[in-house]
Structures are given as structure tokens and as C-alpha cells.
Scaffold this motif. Structure first.
Motif, mmCIF file in Angstrom:
data_model
loop_
_atom_site.group_PDB
_atom_site.id
_atom_site.type_symbol
_atom_site.label_atom_id
_atom_site.label_comp_id
_atom_site.label_asym_id
_atom_site.label_seq_id
_atom_site.Cartn_x
_atom_site.Cartn_y
_atom_site.Cartn_z
ATOM 1 N N PHE A 1 0.735 -1.262 -0.118
ATOM 2 C CA PHE A 1 0.055 0.103 -0.075
ATOM 3 C C PHE A 1 0.666 1.094 0.064
ATOM 4 O O PHE A 1 0.479 2.345 0.126
ATOM 5 N N GLN A 2 2.089 1.151 -0.231
ATOM 6 C CA GLN A 2 2.969 2.466 -0.024
ATOM 7 C C GLN A 2 2.567 3.441 -1.196
ATOM 8 O O GLN A 2 2.477 4.554 -0.769
ATOM 9 N N TRP A 3 2.433 3.122 -2.324
ATOM 10 C CA TRP A 3 2.034 4.048 -3.364
ATOM 11 C C TRP A 3 0.550 4.339 -3.123
ATOM 12 O O TRP A 3 0.260 5.656 -3.524
ATOM 13 N N PHE A 4 -0.272 3.495 -2.639
ATOM 14 C CA PHE A 4 -1.595 4.205 -2.176
ATOM 15 C C PHE A 4 -1.587 5.253 -1.412
ATOM 16 O O PHE A 4 -2.269 6.370 -1.444
ATOM 17 N N LEU A 5 -0.791 5.003 -0.309
ATOM 18 C CA LEU A 5 -0.652 5.746 0.972
ATOM 19 C C LEU A 5 -0.017 7.136 0.444
ATOM 20 O O LEU A 5 -0.265 8.187 0.968
ATOM 21 N N PHE A 6 1.207 6.980 -0.726
ATOM 22 C CA PHE A 6 1.634 8.303 -0.931
ATOM 23 C C PHE A 6 0.929 8.965 -1.745
ATOM 24 O O PHE A 6 0.595 10.371 -1.437
ATOM 25 N N VAL B 1 2.396 20.916 9.647
ATOM 26 C CA VAL B 1 2.282 19.616 9.111
ATOM 27 C C VAL B 1 3.374 19.620 8.039
ATOM 28 O O VAL B 1 3.747 18.351 7.770
ATOM 29 N N SER B 2 4.090 20.689 7.840
ATOM 30 C CA SER B 2 5.480 20.582 6.726
ATOM 31 C C SER B 2 6.501 19.969 7.483
ATOM 32 O O SER B 2 7.406 19.630 6.788
ATOM 33 N N VAL B 3 6.563 19.950 8.689
ATOM 34 C CA VAL B 3 7.556 19.437 9.459
ATOM 35 C C VAL B 3 7.799 17.733 9.294
ATOM 36 O O VAL B 3 8.594 17.305 9.415
ATOM 37 N N THR B 4 6.314 17.303 9.079
ATOM 38 C CA THR B 4 6.319 15.951 9.101
ATOM 39 C C THR B 4 5.886 15.240 7.798
ATOM 40 O O THR B 4 6.612 14.284 7.303
ATOM 41 N N LEU B 5 5.011 15.814 6.939
ATOM 42 C CA LEU B 5 4.502 15.229 5.967
ATOM 43 C C LEU B 5 5.268 15.122 4.644
ATOM 44 O O LEU B 5 5.534 14.244 4.013
ATOM 45 N N PRO B 6 6.019 16.214 4.355
ATOM 46 C CA PRO B 6 7.009 16.205 3.247
ATOM 47 C C PRO B 6 8.094 14.941 3.424
ATOM 48 O O PRO B 6 8.374 14.044 2.425
ATOM 49 N N ARG B 7 8.467 14.947 4.599
ATOM 50 C CA ARG B 7 9.554 13.780 4.859
ATOM 51 C C ARG B 7 8.901 12.339 4.684
ATOM 52 O O ARG B 7 9.547 11.464 4.167
ATOM 53 N N MET B 8 7.618 12.296 5.169
ATOM 54 C CA MET B 8 6.996 11.079 5.059
ATOM 55 C C MET B 8 6.668 10.790 3.526
ATOM 56 O O MET B 8 6.653 9.523 3.080
ATOM 57 N N LEU B 9 6.316 11.696 2.931
ATOM 58 C CA LEU B 9 5.908 11.562 1.384
ATOM 59 C C LEU B 9 7.306 11.099 0.473
ATOM 60 O O LEU B 9 7.151 10.088 -0.212
#
Length: 313
Positions: free
Chosen positions: A25-30, A76-84
Motif C-alpha cells: 500500500f506504499q504508493w496508495f498511501l503516498f 504539518v510541513s515538519v512531518t508530511l514532506p519527509r513522510m512523502l
């Protein structure tokens, strides 16, 4: 001597496991998280813009809301871009310094959000319970001081807490079972006696999460008590609708954060911890524009006036 040099010069490198337990589900989550990030940026960005350009929204309430929207974008920019990026590359490697920096900014912005939510609840309390004194109590100088205090108050404490956490010896696995560098998963990697560190986390969780939450509940209890005395059914319904929406966001944010930070020892529910973290890091910033502003008649009227001008450019 050789071993000493190695220990001094080598800094541990961590691996964020993220959602590696569901590789299919990696691409789906991305895709899902990318859409959510765009919604957060667009929704909060529009609120900041219209509260600046529309003179009817130049009030204390919308001053706080625009600051809150800017905070949400930063938060949200502290965590989400890194997670993406980790979902895209399917590699979660993060350096010691990058991990510490991410945690530090996350804690500072999280503390700011707790304080700012309390300030917004106080603003509504004064507006509803003491309407005649509202222009005097919530003047421009006070509003700026409250916002500045919210941004500044937690900064030195959270920097100190980050330094304390990353001064610990990490002699266990370097795999962080999370999608960002947060205190509970980092403490689980530390070796030796960490009782003092856990006590410090509990104390700060009470100071920065529980105390503002209780202040918010106190403000809204007084607000609801005042609303019940209103003679108009329409007025009561509108006020209750606004209060219930705000309280939903508050409960989601504070509830999930409190459970996570007061349960640093448990290894049994790491999947649940990640799910709870999604609430206070991603989902509440996504819902906040709708709940705090876009359901508000003044904001929707400002949007109707602003959007045609924007599209005609």
C-alpha cells in the motif's frame, strides 16, 4: 584509542519504518497523503489570504484564525514532506541531526498549537460571556501579545527537551517504528535508566497539553452555560453548532496527543500510537479550515466576493 575515536566521530543514523508493515500500500498511501497535504496547504492558505484582503474579517477572532492556519501549514510541513519522500523512495534513512531537528520543530509547533487553541477558546469566551467588554479586553495589543506568547512560550523548553532526548545513548536498534522522529518511539530505542527522561515527558505533557485542554474545557463550559440562557432558539442552535465543531477538533488533537505522550513505555500498541499520531499531525490540520472557518458565514461571504476577482486575473 581506535574505539574511542570511532565512538566520538560516528553519529547514529536512524531508519524510520513508517508504514513498511504494509508494503503493498506504499504508493496508495503516498497518493492519499499527497492529496491531504495539498488540501491542508490550499485550505489554510485561502483562509490566510481572505482574512488579509477582506476588511470585514479584520477582527480578533479572524486574526487568531489566520495565525492558526499559518501554524497548521508549518506544523504539518515538519512531518508530511519527509513522510512523502520516504514513501516515494521506500527508504526511511534519516541522520541524527535531521531527526533531532524534526523533533525540535515538531515539539515547538505542537506546544504553540496547544497554547493558541487555548487563546482562541478564551477569545470566544470573552466574546460570548462578556460582549460589552470584548473590544476593550481583546484590543490589538493584547491579541498580538497572546499570539506572540503562544509562539515563544514553549520554544526554550522544547529545545531543552530535544537536547535531553538526543543526549541519551541509543544502543538498541536504530529502527524507529514511526513515520517521524517523536519522543515515545525515540525513548524506546534508548538504553540505560530513562526514568528521569520519562518523568520530564510526563511533566511537559501535563503543562503543554493537559493544562491548556482543561482551560479550553473551562472556557467552553462557561460559553455553553451562557448560550443556554439566550432567548432565541436560532441563536442557541448556531452557537452550539460552532462550539461543538471547535470541541471536536480540540478533543481529537488533545486526546490523541495525551494518550501518546502519557504512554511512552508501552510496546504493545505501537500501531495504535502511529494511528493516533495521524490524528494530531495530519487529520486535524486538514479539518481545521472547514471547522473553524469555511462553515462560518462571514468567511463564505468573503470567499464569494474574493474568488470571482481571483479567477478574473
Amino acid at each position: 584509542m581506535k574505539v574511542t575515536d570511532t565512538n566520538l566521530t560516528s553519529m547514529p543514523e536512524f531508519v524510520l519504518l513508517g508504514f513498511s508493515d504494509v508494503p503493498n500500500f506504499q504508493w496508495f498511501l503516498f497518493g492519499i497523503f499527497l492529496v491531504i497535504y495539498m488540501i491542508i496547504l490550499l485550505g489554510n492558505g485561502v483562509i490566510i489570504l481572505i482574512t488579509r484582503v477582506d476588511s470585514t474579517l479584520h477582527t480578533p477572532m479572524y486574526f487568531f484564525i489566520s495565525n492558526f492556519s499559518f501554524l497548521e501549514i508549518c506544523y504539518v510541513s515538519v512531518t508530511l514532506p519527509r513522510m512523502l519522500m520516504d514513501l516515494w523512495t521506500q527508504k526511511g534513512t534519516i541522520s541524527f541531526f535531521a531527526c533531532a531537528t524534526q523533533m525540535c520543530f515538531f515539539l515547538i509547533l505542537g506546544a504553540t498549537e496547544c497554547f493558541l487553541l487555548a487563546v482562541m477558546a478564551y477569545d470566544r469566551y470573552v466574546a460570548i460571556c462578556n460582549p460589552l467588554h470584548y473590544p476593550i479586553v481583546m484590543n490589538q495589543k493584547v491579541c498580538i501579545q497572546l499570539v506572540a506568547g503562544s509562539w515563544i512560550s514553549g520554544t526554550p523548553v522544547q529545545i531543552g527537551q530535544t537536547v535531553q532526548i538526543f543526549s541519551l545513548p541509543f544502543c538498541k536498534s536504530k529502527e524507529i517504528n514511526h513515520f517521524f522522529c517523536d519522543i515515545p518511539p525515540m525513548l524506546k530505542l534508548a538504553c540505560g535508566d530513562i526514568l528521569v527522561n520519562e518523568m520530564v515527558v510526563y511533566i511537559f505533557a501535563v503543562l503543554f497539553v493537559t493544562v491548556p485542554f482543561m482551560l479550553i474545557l473551562g472556557s467552553y463550559s462557561r460559553i455553553i452555560s451562557t448560550i443556554l440562557k439566550l432567548p432565541s432558539n436560532t441563536g442557541r442552535t448556531k452557537a452550539f453548532s460552532t462550539c461543538s465543531s471547535h470541541l471536536i477538533v480540540v478533543v481529537l488533537f488533545y486526546g490523541s496527543a495525551t494518550i501518546t505522550y502519557l504512554n511512552t513505555k508501552s510496546n504493545q500498541y505501537e500501531g495504535t500510537d502511529k494511528l493516533l499520531s495521524l490524528f494530531y499531525t495530519i487529520l486535524t490540520p486538514m479539518f481545521n479550515p472547514v471547522i473553524y472557518s469555511l462553515r462560518n458565514k462571514d468567511v463564505t461571504d468573503a470567499l464569494r466576493k474574493f474568488l470571482p476577482k481571483l479567477l478574473s486575473l
